[in-house]
Scaffold this active site. Structure first.
Site, PDB file in Angstrom:
ATOM      1  CD  GLU A 163      42.247  35.135  50.574  1.00 26.08           C
ATOM      2  OE1 GLU A 163      43.007  35.881  51.195  1.00 26.08           O
ATOM      3  OE2 GLU A 163      42.082  35.198  49.356  1.00 26.08           O
ATOM      4  CD  GLU A 361      39.233  36.756  46.759  1.00 26.84           C
ATOM      5  OE1 GLU A 361      40.433  37.072  46.636  1.00 26.84           O
ATOM      6  OE2 GLU A 361      38.591  36.942  47.801  1.00 26.84           O
TER       7      GLU A 361
HETATM    8  O1  IFM Z   1      42.015  41.765  47.909  1.00 27.36           O
HETATM    9  C1  IFM Z   1      42.293  40.485  48.366  1.00 27.36           C
HETATM   10  C2  IFM Z   1      41.032  39.829  48.887  1.00 27.36           C
HETATM   11  O2  IFM Z   1      40.416  40.564  49.881  1.00 27.36           O
HETATM   12  C3  IFM Z   1      41.360  38.460  49.443  1.00 27.36           C
HETATM   13  N1  IFM Z   1      42.075  37.680  48.466  1.00 27.36           N
HETATM   14  C4  IFM Z   1      43.230  38.271  47.851  1.00 27.36           C
HETATM   15  C5  IFM Z   1      42.862  39.623  47.261  1.00 27.36           C
HETATM   16  C6  IFM Z   1      44.095  40.250  46.601  1.00 27.36           C
HETATM   17  O3  IFM Z   1      45.114  40.416  47.514  1.00 27.36           O
END
Ligand code: IFM
Length: 461
Positions: A163, A361
């Site tokens: 990210e 994710e």
């Molecule tokens: O916890 C975070 C993660 O580190 C990166 N993506 C989003 C998740 C939730 O906010």
């Protein structure tokens, strides 16, 4: 529901969010240690000093993953464990930790999927300019090469950056993440250097092991504009889409930045791009990682949401600045599984060059704790993952090259500026005792994995 036979089901975490052991075995401080200890930056003044104590408890955590039938584990490597000062000085004990973790996973039949950078930059590196200093491109490539040398015999799929939109813009422009800066020039330089760093790290890892598969992970979203919005809301949506989605993808696929951002930033961007940079940026990746949580909603903006004429300060309605549809998760994020389907289909349509797509994710924060019966009944999370996985399979059936899904997160952890109160885990963690308790969602996910999705329709019903 028919998932491909070779579909991979995983769970994900990141180093600073779970490891703890912040001062153990020569680990250097990271920008998140500094940020967490800065008063007012993290809810409740919390930090990752202990977190889930995974550094010491990883055998137990891997055993629990095995019990759940997890097939792959996405974790991140803490750069300051390997290079405490962010320079050439190595800390072998850091390398040894990740080697032990990888062996433990392989012995449990779980595929390790490391991410090189999930936001914990060595503080010393930041003190030398961090991501805004062009030197970081070479330093990151060296760190990637060393990781490939040590781990690439056993970990074949490696994610470069997690990210980058978050640490560039939230970290350097809105200041809500480490390093807590509010500087447009820094943000633009950081975003450009991250693009170069992904490409150079990929080349460096391939030079070590030609069979390493490298990709970037992006927090992608769809921008939904409310009906009846003014034309400038559509412009804002296009600008935000270019920022979060297109900047990172089109630079690697085509060696260009979206024209809308080139125009928006003008000289500020032009002066950080050196001759030949966009040739460096162009790189084929084996896969694209997507972290998807929700769509973003825009409606007629308040004055403060409009981009200033000089290009900054820039607004960040990543998920919500307009009317947010109910219900939302504990983060206030709307629940939009159809958006995941739309995103996967957009990738196939707009960027078919990616050979493979992974949901690296997906998950939801809900506060449910241990009930009187000793269990965690997190039905809303069960429904969230069921509906998002259903969107994934629908996209696979319609031609998406989606090949894997990683639930965020394996266990409750340090949710950055929100501290420990926001619980994303499939497994509940009691942060006093470090006891782990699989939630109902972990059990539901285990059943989905065991049946390769066949039971999905009946999950949570
Ligand atoms: O916890 C975070 C993660 O580190 C990166 N993506 C989003 C998740 C939730 O906010």
């Amino acid at each position: 529901m028919n998932f491909p036979d070779d579909f991979t089901w995983g769970v994900a975490t990141s180093s600073y969010q779970i490891e703890g052991a912040a001062h153990t075995d020569g680990r250097g401080p990271s920008i998140w240690d500094t940020f967490s200890y800065t008063p007012g930056k993290v809810v409740g003044g919390e930090h990752g000093d202990v977190a889930c104590d995974h550094y010491n408890r990883y055998p137990q955590d891997v055993a629990l993953m095995k019990d759940l039938g997890v097939q792959a584990y996405r974790f991140s490597i803490a750069w300051p464990r390997l290079y405490p000062q962010g320079d050439a000085q190595r800390e072998q004990r850091g390398f040894d930790f990740y080697s032990r973790l990888i062996d433990e996973l392989l012995n449990a039949g779980i595929t390790p999927v490391p991410t090189l950078y999930h936001w914990d930059l060595p503080q010393a590196n930041h003190d030398r300019g961090g991501w805004a200093n062009r030197d970081i491109v070479g330093q990151f490539a060296d760190y990637a090469a060393a990781s490939a040398t040590e781990f690439g015999d056993r970990a074949k799929k490696i994610i470069t950056l997690n990210e980058p939109w978050c640490y560039t813009w939230l970290g350097h422009m809105s200041g809500v993440h480490a390093p807590g800066m509010e500087d447009l020039d820094f943000s633009i330089a950081t975003a450009h250097h991250s693009v170069l760093a992904h490409a150079e790290a990929t080349r460096a890892m391939r030079a070590v092991h030609s069979d390493i598969e490298s990709g970037i992970t992006l927090n992608m979203t769809n921008f939904r504009v409310a009906e009846g919005s003014n034309p400038e809301v559509y412009d804002l949506a296009a600008l935000q889409d270019a920022h979060i989605n297109r900047w990172w993808i089109e630079s690697q696929l085509h060696g260009v930045y979206p024209q809308i951002l080139v125009d928006h930033y003008g000289d500020k961007l032009a002066r950080v791009i050196k001759d030949g940079d966009m040739d460096i940026a162009k790189i084929d990746s084996e896969f694209l990682g997507i972290n998807y949580y929700s769509d973003s909603f825009l409606s007629n903006p308040a004055e403060s949401d409009k981009p200033a004429e000089d290009g900054g300060p820039f607004p960040f309605p990543q998920r919500a600045s307009g009317q947010v549809p109910e219900p939302t998760t504990d983060m206030g994020w709307p629940i939009t599984p159809d958006g995941l389907y739309d995103l996967l289909m957009r990738i196939e349509r707009d960027w078919p060059e990616f050979k493979e797509v992974s949901i690296t994710e997906n998950g939801a924060a809900y506060p449910e704790g241990i009930d009187a019966d000793g269990e965690v009944h997190d039905e809303r999370r069960v429904e969230y993952i069921r509906d998002h996985i259903a969107a994934v399979i629908r996209a696979a059936e319609d031609g998406s090259k989606i090949r894997s899904y990683f639930g965020w997160s394996f266990m409750d952890n340090f949710e950055w500026a929100e501290g420990y109160a926001k619980r994303f885990g499939l497994v509940h963690v009691d942060f006093e005792t470090q006891v782990r308790t699989p939630k109902d969602s972990a059990k539901a996910y285990a059943a989905i994995i065991a049946s390769n999705g066949a039971v999905l329709a009946s999950v949570g019903r």
